[in-house]
Scaffold this motif. Structure first.
Motif, short mmCIF file in Angstrom:
data_model
loop_
_atom_site.label_atom_id
_atom_site.label_comp_id
_atom_site.label_asym_id
_atom_site.label_seq_id
_atom_site.Cartn_x
_atom_site.Cartn_y
_atom_site.Cartn_z
N GLN A 24 0.64 -1.19 -0.01
CA GLN A 24 -0.37 0.27 0.19
C GLN A 24 1.11 1.28 0.12
O GLN A 24 0.41 2.22 -0.17
N PHE A 25 2.21 1.23 0.54
CA PHE A 25 3.11 2.21 0.82
C PHE A 25 4.14 2.24 -0.56
O PHE A 25 4.51 3.43 -0.51
N THR A 26 4.12 1.15 -0.84
CA THR A 26 5.69 1.05 -1.50
C THR A 26 5.12 2.32 -2.78
O THR A 26 6.19 3.25 -3.57
N PRO A 27 4.26 2.47 -3.67
CA PRO A 27 3.92 3.68 -4.70
C PRO A 27 4.55 4.61 -4.10
O PRO A 27 5.23 5.74 -5.17
N THR A 28 4.22 5.35 -3.33
CA THR A 28 5.47 5.91 -2.32
C THR A 28 5.84 6.33 -3.23
O THR A 28 6.47 7.47 -3.35
N LEU A 29 7.05 5.79 -2.93
CA LEU A 29 8.80 5.49 -3.10
C LEU A 29 8.84 6.50 -4.32
O LEU A 29 9.90 7.01 -4.58
N PHE A 30 7.43 6.34 -5.81
CA PHE A 30 8.24 6.47 -7.02
C PHE A 30 7.32 7.40 -7.19
O PHE A 30 7.62 7.62 -8.18
N LEU A 31 6.08 7.31 -7.01
CA LEU A 31 5.50 8.56 -7.37
C LEU A 31 5.25 10.06 -6.99
O LEU A 31 4.89 10.57 -6.90
N SER A 32 5.46 9.57 -5.36
CA SER A 32 4.96 11.18 -4.38
C SER A 32 5.79 12.32 -4.98
O SER A 32 5.13 14.15 -5.49
N LEU A 33 7.40 12.53 -5.47
CA LEU A 33 7.79 13.14 -5.16
C LEU A 33 7.67 13.97 -7.50
O LEU A 33 6.82 15.18 -7.36
N TRP A 34 7.64 13.22 -8.43
CA TRP A 34 6.25 13.46 -9.65
C TRP A 34 5.04 14.13 -9.01
O TRP A 34 4.70 14.88 -10.13
N ALA A 35 4.62 13.24 -8.31
CA ALA A 35 3.34 13.96 -7.53
C ALA A 35 3.50 15.53 -7.23
O ALA A 35 2.21 16.36 -7.53
N GLY A 36 4.55 15.86 -6.48
CA GLY A 36 4.33 17.33 -6.07
C GLY A 36 4.71 17.73 -7.18
O GLY A 36 4.15 19.13 -7.48
N VAL A 37 5.38 17.01 -8.58
CA VAL A 37 5.33 18.28 -9.63
C VAL A 37 4.60 18.69 -10.15
O VAL A 37 4.43 19.57 -10.92
N LEU A 38 3.91 17.52 -11.01
CA LEU A 38 2.32 17.42 -10.98
C LEU A 38 1.51 18.48 -10.14
O LEU A 38 0.72 19.95 -11.15
N ALA A 39 1.39 18.37 -9.30
CA ALA A 39 0.33 19.68 -8.24
C ALA A 39 1.08 21.26 -8.78
O ALA A 39 -0.04 22.01 -8.49
N ASP A 40 1.58 21.15 -8.67
CA ASP A 40 3.01 21.90 -8.90
C ASP A 40 2.31 23.01 -10.18
O ASP A 40 1.60 24.18 -11.11
N ARG A 41 1.97 22.40 -11.23
CA ARG A 41 1.86 21.91 -12.90
C ARG A 41 0.29 22.62 -13.03
O ARG A 41 -0.49 23.47 -13.45
N VAL A 42 -0.61 21.66 -12.47
CA VAL A 42 -2.22 21.71 -12.78
C VAL A 42 -3.15 22.04 -12.15
O VAL A 42 -2.23 22.89 -11.05
N ARG A 99 5.77 20.16 -4.41
CA ARG A 99 8.05 19.40 -5.34
C ARG A 99 7.59 19.53 -3.54
O ARG A 99 8.83 18.61 -2.96
N VAL A 100 8.15 20.42 -2.72
CA VAL A 100 8.63 20.16 -1.65
C VAL A 100 7.43 19.39 -0.25
O VAL A 100 7.93 18.39 -0.06
N MET A 101 5.78 19.47 -0.79
CA MET A 101 4.78 18.95 0.08
C MET A 101 5.56 17.13 -0.20
O MET A 101 4.82 16.16 -0.49
N GLY A 102 5.77 16.91 -2.18
CA GLY A 102 5.70 15.69 -2.73
C GLY A 102 6.85 14.67 -1.92
O GLY A 102 7.03 14.08 -0.96
N LEU A 103 7.95 15.84 -1.51
CA LEU A 103 9.29 15.32 -1.02
C LEU A 103 9.21 15.29 0.62
O LEU A 103 9.09 13.88 1.46
N TYR A 104 8.13 16.17 1.11
CA TYR A 104 7.64 15.49 2.60
C TYR A 104 6.97 13.82 2.97
O TYR A 104 7.03 13.18 3.61
N VAL A 105 5.62 14.18 1.63
CA VAL A 105 4.63 13.08 1.68
C VAL A 105 5.77 11.37 1.66
O VAL A 105 6.09 10.56 2.17
N LEU A 106 6.58 11.55 1.39
CA LEU A 106 8.32 10.96 0.65
C LEU A 106 8.54 10.73 1.57
O LEU A 106 8.63 8.87 1.92
N VAL A 107 8.35 11.25 2.64
CA VAL A 107 9.76 10.67 3.64
C VAL A 107 8.75 10.21 5.41
O VAL A 107 9.35 9.48 5.51
#
Length: 415
Positions: free
Chosen positions: A49-67, A339-347
């Protein structure tokens, strides 16, 4: 609550979070029963359930800043609804197998990895920078009120109607969030300047955080406490079934007692949020208290005393998480927030693929209480080390940086 857009968000989250917690309890119990009460199987489900966070959360932060964050959240909530319906249908039809639940745990992890950074950064967009601390605390109040109500309903509902209907109920509850987002007035959102699509935006966000030693220290502390200390949530079904030999209702009651503490902690955080900026000292003391209470709870001899011990543990947990979240959100520039919150969610969540299986293995090898011993000790050590680092740097609170005009303003407070 004077902000209409936030009121709509708040209302939908109340209903949806109750459904989410009902599903979480039902999902854990379904995995536990399908596996023959195997703690390792539960740890695998948590990891998936939490593994996808390792690969997606940073990109999700980038996406959130764009759209448009509001529209993105509506799409993600729709996907979560489909996942819950599929799991519910499989369970109610009697054909649910452990491997199917594992796949759906992974699917839920993907939607969560996209949703959490987007939702976290959307908070400031709804209420503005000055009210972020209060809004973050109110969000936690919703979350933890649901954590009280959801497990309490789930624990007893599982014994009456089984787990399947709880998944369907969660699917229905997502409609409240989608409706609230659809009814918002986009013109009244506090949006920053649009971030155009460009190469290197993820690396730019990482460099921004790396240059901020204060943010790095907070995120290191959050990583260790969340990976090893806050994994006790995953240990509760193991403790309920294998240590105190209770059923789903016993597990639901333990979850509710944790939620009593976290709900109280969220309310107190909201109160502090009206009185000024979050403080590093509160975060460090809360991390230390979390570790101490976790170790004390581990030694409680009876089901009742163990449950009572979970209340102050929940209080310290929520105080720590709210303060850390608010410190990060109030100290970054709007164009970097996603992007910062994407990294925060990752950690915050990314360590669960390690912590989940570790919790299951330790519980299987050394008993259901063992994750509490280790998690508490690591949390105490992490809090002490980070406190020493901050003191050596002058005991400075997080600076507020405003980059809109190119002028950098640093406001430093004593811890």
């Amino acid at each position: 609550m004077r902000v209409r857009n936030y009121r709509l968000f708040f209302s939908g989250q109340i209903i949806s979070n109750i459904g989410t917690w009902m599903q979480r309890i039902a999902q854990d119990w379904l995995v536990f029963t399908l596996s023959g009460n195997n703690p390792i199987a539960l740890g695998v489900a948590v990891a998936l359930q939490f593994t996808p966070t390792l690969f997606l959360s940073l990109w999700a932060g980038v996406l959130a800043d764009r759209v448009d964050k509001r529209k993105l959240l509506m799409i993600i909530q729709g996907a979560s609804c489909v996942q819950a319906v599929v799991l519910g249908v499989l369970d109610l039809s009697g054909v649910a197998a452990l491997w199917q639940v594992y796949i759906l745990c992974l699917t839920l992890g993907c939607t969560s990895a996209l949703e959490v950074p987007t939702r976290q950064s959307f908070v400031a967009e709804m209420v503005g920078r000055d009210q972020v601390t209060n809004a973050v605390a109110l969000n936690s109040t919703i979350f933890n009120m649901a954590r009280i109500v959801g497990p309490a309903i789930a624990g007893f509902a599982i014994t009456w109607v089984g787990t399947g209907w709880l998944f369907i109920a969660n699917a229905v509850s997502t409609v409240a969030v989608i409706s609230g987002l659809a009814m918002m007035d986009p013109g009244k959102l506090f949006r920053g300047a649009a971030v155009p699509r460009a190469k290197g935006q993820l690396a730019e966000g990482l460099r921004y955080v790396r240059r901020r030693s204060d943010l790095v220290t907070v995120m290191v502390l959050v990583f260790f406490v969340s990976t090893f200390g806050i994994t006790y949530f995953s240990s509760l079904p193991i403790v309920a079934a294998n240590v105190f030999h209770t059923g789903a209702d016993g597990y639901g009651l333990l979850s509710t007692l944790v939620a009593v503490g976290t709900f109280t902690g969220a309310i107190m955080s909201a109160r502090r949020g009206t009185k000024g900026r979050p403080r590093v000292r509160v975060m460090l003391l809360a991390a230390l208290a979390l570790g101490v209470f976790e170790m004390i709870t581990a030694f409680m001899p009876t089901y009742l005393s163990f449950g009572i011990g979970l209340i102050p543990l929940g209080f310290a947990t929520m105080t720590f998480l709210n303060t850390a979240n608010s410190l990060v959100q109030t100290s970054v520039s709007p164009e970097m927030r996603g992007r910062v919150m994407g990294l925060y969610v990752l950690v915050l969540i990314g360590g669960n693929p390690v912590g989940g299986p570790m919790t299951g293995w330790m519980a299987d090898a050394f008993g259901g209480r063992s994750p509490f011993y280790l998690g508490g000790a690591i949390s105490v050590l992490a809090a002490v080390v980070c406190a020493i680092v901050l003191i050596r740097r002058g005991g400075v609170n997080l600076p507020v940086r405003r980059l809109g005009t190119g002028l950098r303003i640093l406001k430093r407070d004593r811890v």
